[in-house]
Design a protein around this motif. Structure first.
Motif, mmCIF file in Angstrom:
data_model
loop_
_atom_site.group_PDB
_atom_site.id
_atom_site.type_symbol
_atom_site.label_atom_id
_atom_site.label_comp_id
_atom_site.label_asym_id
_atom_site.label_seq_id
_atom_site.Cartn_x
_atom_site.Cartn_y
_atom_site.Cartn_z
ATOM 1 N N THR A 106 0.844 -1.183 0.000
ATOM 2 C CA THR A 106 0.000 0.000 0.000
ATOM 3 C C THR A 106 0.887 1.244 0.000
ATOM 4 O O THR A 106 2.107 1.163 0.193
ATOM 5 C CB THR A 106 -0.969 0.010 1.206
ATOM 6 O OG1 THR A 106 -2.033 0.926 0.936
ATOM 7 C CG2 THR A 106 -0.284 0.420 2.500
ATOM 8 N N VAL A 107 0.265 2.391 -0.214
ATOM 9 C CA VAL A 107 0.966 3.673 -0.172
ATOM 10 C C VAL A 107 1.122 4.097 1.286
ATOM 11 O O VAL A 107 0.198 3.966 2.098
ATOM 12 C CB VAL A 107 0.185 4.739 -0.961
ATOM 13 C CG1 VAL A 107 0.805 6.123 -0.774
ATOM 14 C CG2 VAL A 107 0.125 4.371 -2.442
ATOM 15 N N CYS A 108 2.285 4.602 1.650
ATOM 16 C CA CYS A 108 2.571 5.014 3.028
ATOM 17 C C CYS A 108 1.826 6.304 3.350
ATOM 18 O O CYS A 108 2.363 7.418 3.232
ATOM 19 C CB CYS A 108 4.070 5.184 3.221
ATOM 20 S SG CYS A 108 4.992 3.637 3.205
ATOM 21 N N SER A 109 0.587 6.133 3.785
ATOM 22 C CA SER A 109 -0.294 7.231 4.128
ATOM 23 C C SER A 109 -1.557 6.649 4.739
ATOM 24 O O SER A 109 -1.768 5.435 4.713
ATOM 25 C CB SER A 109 -0.641 8.047 2.869
ATOM 26 O OG SER A 109 -1.486 9.142 3.163
ATOM 27 N N HIS A 110 -2.378 7.519 5.354
ATOM 28 C CA HIS A 110 -3.749 7.187 5.745
ATOM 29 C C HIS A 110 -3.846 6.124 6.843
ATOM 30 O O HIS A 110 -3.941 6.437 8.009
ATOM 31 C CB HIS A 110 -4.534 6.740 4.502
ATOM 32 C CG HIS A 110 -6.018 6.646 4.707
ATOM 33 N ND1 HIS A 110 -6.639 5.484 5.113
ATOM 34 C CD2 HIS A 110 -6.999 7.548 4.549
ATOM 35 C CE1 HIS A 110 -7.935 5.685 5.212
ATOM 36 N NE2 HIS A 110 -8.192 6.938 4.871
ATOM 37 N N SER A 111 -3.843 4.833 6.485
ATOM 38 C CA SER A 111 -3.943 3.725 7.442
ATOM 39 C C SER A 111 -2.891 2.665 7.160
ATOM 40 O O SER A 111 -3.050 1.499 7.493
ATOM 41 C CB SER A 111 -5.343 3.099 7.384
ATOM 42 O OG SER A 111 -5.727 2.852 6.045
ATOM 43 N N ALA A 112 -1.777 3.093 6.543
ATOM 44 C CA ALA A 112 -0.744 2.153 6.104
ATOM 45 C C ALA A 112 -0.098 1.411 7.271
ATOM 46 O O ALA A 112 0.180 0.212 7.169
ATOM 47 C CB ALA A 112 0.324 2.880 5.287
ATOM 48 N N LEU A 113 0.166 2.096 8.375
ATOM 49 C CA LEU A 113 0.806 1.432 9.512
ATOM 50 C C LEU A 113 -0.037 0.263 10.009
ATOM 51 O O LEU A 113 0.482 -0.821 10.313
ATOM 52 C CB LEU A 113 1.041 2.429 10.645
ATOM 53 C CG LEU A 113 2.103 3.498 10.388
ATOM 54 C CD1 LEU A 113 2.043 4.566 11.478
ATOM 55 C CD2 LEU A 113 3.489 2.881 10.312
ATOM 56 N N ARG A 138 9.743 8.627 4.137
ATOM 57 C CA ARG A 138 10.319 7.325 4.446
ATOM 58 C C ARG A 138 10.802 7.232 5.897
ATOM 59 O O ARG A 138 10.577 6.226 6.584
ATOM 60 C CB ARG A 138 11.465 6.992 3.487
ATOM 61 C CG ARG A 138 12.119 5.658 3.790
ATOM 62 C CD ARG A 138 12.986 5.165 2.669
ATOM 63 N NE ARG A 138 13.617 3.899 3.004
ATOM 64 C CZ ARG A 138 14.182 3.072 2.112
ATOM 65 N NH1 ARG A 138 14.183 3.402 0.836
ATOM 66 N NH2 ARG A 138 14.736 1.951 2.509
ATOM 67 N N GLU A 139 11.458 8.272 6.370
ATOM 68 C CA GLU A 139 11.998 8.234 7.729
ATOM 69 C C GLU A 139 10.890 8.010 8.753
ATOM 70 O O GLU A 139 11.072 7.277 9.736
ATOM 71 C CB GLU A 139 12.740 9.533 8.031
ATOM 72 C CG GLU A 139 13.392 9.538 9.412
ATOM 73 C CD GLU A 139 14.146 10.818 9.699
ATOM 74 O OE1 GLU A 139 14.809 10.884 10.756
ATOM 75 O OE2 GLU A 139 14.075 11.754 8.882
ATOM 76 N N LEU A 140 9.734 8.634 8.538
ATOM 77 C CA LEU A 140 8.611 8.462 9.453
ATOM 78 C C LEU A 140 8.210 6.993 9.536
ATOM 79 O O LEU A 140 8.060 6.438 10.634
ATOM 80 C CB LEU A 140 7.421 9.301 8.978
ATOM 81 C CG LEU A 140 6.095 9.028 9.695
ATOM 82 C CD1 LEU A 140 6.187 9.421 11.166
ATOM 83 C CD2 LEU A 140 4.952 9.757 9.003
ATOM 84 N N TYR A 141 8.043 6.349 8.395
ATOM 85 C CA TYR A 141 7.567 4.964 8.398
ATOM 86 C C TYR A 141 8.651 3.983 8.843
ATOM 87 O O TYR A 141 8.342 2.921 9.394
ATOM 88 C CB TYR A 141 6.995 4.599 7.020
ATOM 89 C CG TYR A 141 5.601 5.159 6.864
ATOM 90 C CD1 TYR A 141 4.491 4.399 7.183
ATOM 91 C CD2 TYR A 141 5.405 6.482 6.457
ATOM 92 C CE1 TYR A 141 3.214 4.924 7.091
ATOM 93 C CE2 TYR A 141 4.139 7.020 6.368
ATOM 94 C CZ TYR A 141 3.036 6.235 6.691
ATOM 95 O OH TYR A 141 1.777 6.764 6.622
ATOM 96 N N GLU A 142 9.901 4.327 8.653
ATOM 97 C CA GLU A 142 10.982 3.476 9.147
ATOM 98 C C GLU A 142 11.074 3.502 10.668
ATOM 99 O O GLU A 142 11.637 2.593 11.286
ATOM 100 C CB GLU A 142 12.319 3.920 8.543
ATOM 101 C CG GLU A 142 12.509 3.497 7.090
ATOM 102 C CD GLU A 142 13.874 3.902 6.556
ATOM 103 O OE1 GLU A 142 14.384 4.959 6.994
ATOM 104 O OE2 GLU A 142 14.423 3.161 5.714
#
Length: 352
Positions: A22-29, A51-55
């Motif tokens: 999925t795209v890293c946004s919204h409800s991706a986590l 990227r740093e946020l999701y890493e």
């Protein structure tokens, strides 16, 4: 436009384990975390800036990052090479609405439904076909009650305003005597905002029967909107404000148990109507309602994919406990359905 047969052929060509993307946004986590709980590898489509946020989320970051310059770009070839199934969410609908039908990558659910939800005309047809009550839609010169004026597109409530008369509408929205296209004038209903989250499985008979399968209640939320939700504080100290309805978050709520039967019947009607209109909505869906003092629900929007309100139940809700015996997020419920469909060789029934 991609046909169902072409997507089915793509699924048949996948060799090895399926990945969830999925795209890293919204409800991706939530999607990544839930997929990991069910044993899937994950792919995050991300801009360098994000990227740093999701890493930084150790247990919810994707296993593979694919960087793009623009979030509206879906790297189809790379996803196909990883046997990916794309899980859509609100940002994907906003970014990729015009390219969804032509996308070669298999999508969880029915991609046609995403176009139905992104068109107000189609959505209202869907609500009416399901036999559900909805707020009245008025023309500018018909305004004879408080109405909320909404812009088109996924704006998260930004720019919405309340008007009480045709004169006030034209004063606030007319530009050089002309009204911009895409405005929706909807009566402002007094009541509690209630947003139920459901999951429809056409391959599972357990639960509340609906059409070919069953619907499961995942939870309820309502949006936190600025500054209307804090306006009482300003008024109490004599500050007059211009109300705004921009969504900044969500909060969980529970609904009295005596109303659950009606909510389930509404979900069932939405599922049956979706099948009759455009081939169904396997997977997560939600509908936004206002419930008035007479316990009457009015539906004003349907989302045929995971919604951001499910993020409040990353650890599951009491309803998922009642359904599965363990707490479960919507992200995990999606992955669980894909896993079950692979095991039963029924993946084509939930993917398009």
């Amino acid at each position: 436009m991609m046909t169902k047969e072409e997507i089915d052929y793509t699924l048949e060509s996948y060799k090895g384990n399926v990945t969830i993307a999925t795209v890293c946004s919204h409800s991706a986590l939530q999607i990544f975390h839930g997929a990991r709980q069910e044993g899937f590898k994950t792919i995050g489509i991300v801009t360098q800036k994000r990227r740093e946020l999701y890493e930084s989320f150790k247990h919810a970051k994707p296993d593979i990052f694919i960087e793009v310059d623009d979030p509206s770009i879906i790297p189809e070839q790379e996803l196909l090479e990883h046997n990916a199934i794309l899980v859509p969410h609100g940002s994907i609908v906003a970014y990729n609405k015009d390219s969804l039908l032509d996308m070669h990558v298999p999508i969880m659910g029915n991609r046609k439904s995403l176009l139905w939800e992104s068109s107000r005309e189609s959505m209202f047809k869907w609500i009416e076909h399901a036999g559900l009550e909805r707020p009245k839609i008025l023309k500018p010169d018909e305004i004879d009650r408080p109405c909320i004026v909404k812009f088109s597109g996924a704006r998260g409530g930004m720019g919405y305003q309340v008007v009480h008369s045709p004169a006030e509408f034209y004063e606030k929205f007319a530009v050089d005597g002309k009204v911009p296209e895409g405005l929706l004038i909807q009566e402002f209903l007094i009541g509690i905002r209630v947003y139920p989250h459901f999951f429809y499985s056409p391959i599972t008979a357990d639960g509340y029967r609906a059409h070919k399968g069953s619907v499961e209640l995942i939870g309820f939320d309502r949006r936190v909107e600025s500054n209307i939700d804090e306006s009482y504080r300003c008024r109490s100290i004599g500050i007059d404000i211009k109300p705004s309805f921009t969504v900044i978050g969500n909060e969980p709520i529970t609904v009295r148990e005596s109303l659950l039967g009606e909510v389930f019947e509404m979900a069932k009607k939405i599922v049956v109507s979706a099948d009759e209109l455009f081939g169904g909505i396997p997977g997560p869906f939600s509908f936004e309602t206002v419930c008035d003092e007479n316990m009457q629900f009015y539906v004003f929007e349907i989302s045929s994919r995971i919604v951001a309100g499910t993020n409040v139940y990353a650890k599951g809700s009491m309803y998922t406990m009642f359904n599965h015996g363990v707490p479960m997020s919507m992200g995990q419920r999606i992955a669980k359905e894909i896993k079950h469909a692979i095991k039963e060789n029924r993946l084509k029934e939930i993917i398009f």
